[in-house]
Motif scaffolding. Structure first.
Motif, short mmCIF file in Angstrom:
data_model
loop_
_atom_site.label_atom_id
_atom_site.label_comp_id
_atom_site.label_asym_id
_atom_site.label_seq_id
_atom_site.Cartn_x
_atom_site.Cartn_y
_atom_site.Cartn_z
N ALA A 216 -1.47 -1.02 5.09
CA ALA A 216 0.04 -1.54 5.54
C ALA A 216 0.77 -0.37 6.09
CB ALA A 216 0.53 -1.88 4.01
N LYS A 217 0.35 0.77 6.43
CA LYS A 217 1.06 1.73 6.77
C LYS A 217 0.79 1.71 8.44
CE LYS A 217 -0.54 5.09 4.08
NZ LYS A 217 -0.57 6.29 3.61
N ASP A 231 3.57 2.08 12.86
CA ASP A 231 3.76 1.76 11.36
C ASP A 231 3.49 0.34 11.00
OD1 ASP A 231 5.08 4.30 11.27
OD2 ASP A 231 7.12 3.33 11.49
N PHE A 233 2.85 -4.03 11.01
CA PHE A 233 3.66 -5.12 10.84
C PHE A 233 3.45 -5.44 9.47
CE2 PHE A 233 2.43 -4.69 15.41
CZ PHE A 233 3.56 -5.05 15.95
N LYS A 234 4.70 -5.93 9.01
CA LYS A 234 4.63 -6.49 7.61
C LYS A 234 4.26 -7.78 7.35
CE LYS A 234 6.11 -2.15 6.25
NZ LYS A 234 5.15 -1.22 6.02
N GLN A 236 2.39 -10.96 4.58
CA GLN A 236 1.79 -11.45 3.30
C GLN A 236 0.45 -11.44 3.27
OE1 GLN A 236 3.81 -11.80 0.58
NE2 GLN A 236 1.75 -12.30 -0.47
N ALA A 273 -3.04 -7.41 11.36
CA ALA A 273 -2.01 -7.78 10.48
C ALA A 273 -2.29 -9.10 10.47
CB ALA A 273 -0.64 -7.27 10.96
N THR A 277 -3.68 -11.67 7.20
CA THR A 277 -2.99 -13.01 6.56
C THR A 277 -3.86 -14.26 6.35
OG1 THR A 277 -2.26 -13.96 8.67
CG2 THR A 277 -0.71 -12.25 7.76
#
Length: 289
Positions: A216-217, A231, A233-234, A236, A273, A277
């Motif tokens: 996640a980092k 960094d 991407f955020k 779920q 990322a 998902t």
């Protein structure tokens, strides 16, 4: 088979990830091959399947997706590989990798030399070194003239320090996750920061491009002793199976265009990322990044 259009050749495991209630196709080299193909790159896989229902099903899945299986051997004596994958609350996976399976017996073939020598990249992992037959084949193929990409996958109890060091010395590009970086750097001393650990390995093994995925980092890349960070991407997370493999495929795909490290890093983070998902290492998608 003519291989002049294959830009990347991957070597190693092809298997079924057995999760609670379902089975999904996978294996790090197979995942990399799949995502390279999805991203428009010509890629092929050297591996081995059992002559059983799981093997027949896997071959059909990838042929239906337009992925070259010409170099995936059939084994009449050993079963197609399975990995028992169990997710934790964060979606990260614990793996129980069954031994003595078809991909432990990948045989060297006469057409491998031309296949690899004419490719732009030869991608292989550390896990394939666990068995004598596949290990001997890989050691021979690593001597061929091609840019080599080492995808470190440290899975206990299949961690052999001497083999990993040997592979590190052979590779121009190395990908590992942050935990694997800490373990390997820890063989040489007590290093704290991620950049310090990365520079240590680059200096020790003359690695041109060192890639460290950080979940996640995001990710970090040290290219010719210059460090690039993203960094991430955020998203779920469904599960993390194949996220790092898709990252590597996306990085290579983008980097082949013009060697723009920052652009390749951003693109790879987006793809990794997205795959997190979805369930499994080979979700269906169209290029939309």
């Amino acid at each position: 088979m003519m291989n002049k259009h294959n830009e990347v050749v991957c070597f190693g495991e092809i298997l079924w990830d057995v999760l609670p209630g379902r089975e999904l196709p996978g294996g790090a080299p197979m995942n990399v091959t799949y995502h390279l193909s999805k991203l428009g790159r010509k890629a092929t896989l050297i591996s081995r399947l059992g002559n059983d229902e799981r093997g027949i099903a896997l071959r059909k899945i990838f042929e239906d997706k337009g992925i070259d299986t010409s170099y995936v051997q059939t084994d009449a004596s050993h079963k197609t590989s399975i990995v028992l994958a169990t997710p934790n609350e964060a979606g990260d996976m614990k793996y129980d990798i069954v031994e003595d399976v078809a991909w432990d017996y990948i045989a060297q073939q006469p057409d491998h030399e031309a296949l690899i020598s004419q490719a732009r990249y030869f991608v292989f992992g550390s896990l394939t070194m666990r068995s004598k037959t596949s290990r001997d084949t890989l050691l021979a193929l690593m001597e061929l003239p091609c840019r080599k990409v080492l995808d470190i996958n440290l899975r206990a109890p299949f961690i052999n320090k001497a083999d990993i060091i040997y592979q590190l010395k052979k590779a121009e590009v190395v990908k590992m996750n942050e935990e694997e970086l800490a373990l390997v750097a820890g063989w040489y001393g007590n290093y704290i920061g991620i950049e310090e650990k990365m520079r240590l390995l680059q200096d020790l093994f003359q690695v041109e491009t060192l890639i460290v995925t950080r979940g996640a980092k995001g990710a970090a890349i040290n290219y010719h002793n210059e460090c690039y960070m993203h960094d991430g991407f955020k998203v779920q997370v469904a599960d993390t199976i194949g996220s790092g493999d898709s990252f590597l495929a996306a990085f290579l795909s983008e980097f082949m265009k013009n060697k723009d490290v920052e652009a390749a890093l951003t693109f790879a983070c987006k793809v990794g990322a997205f795959v997190a998902t979805r369930e499994g290492g080979c979700p269906e998608y169209d290029v939309m990044f």
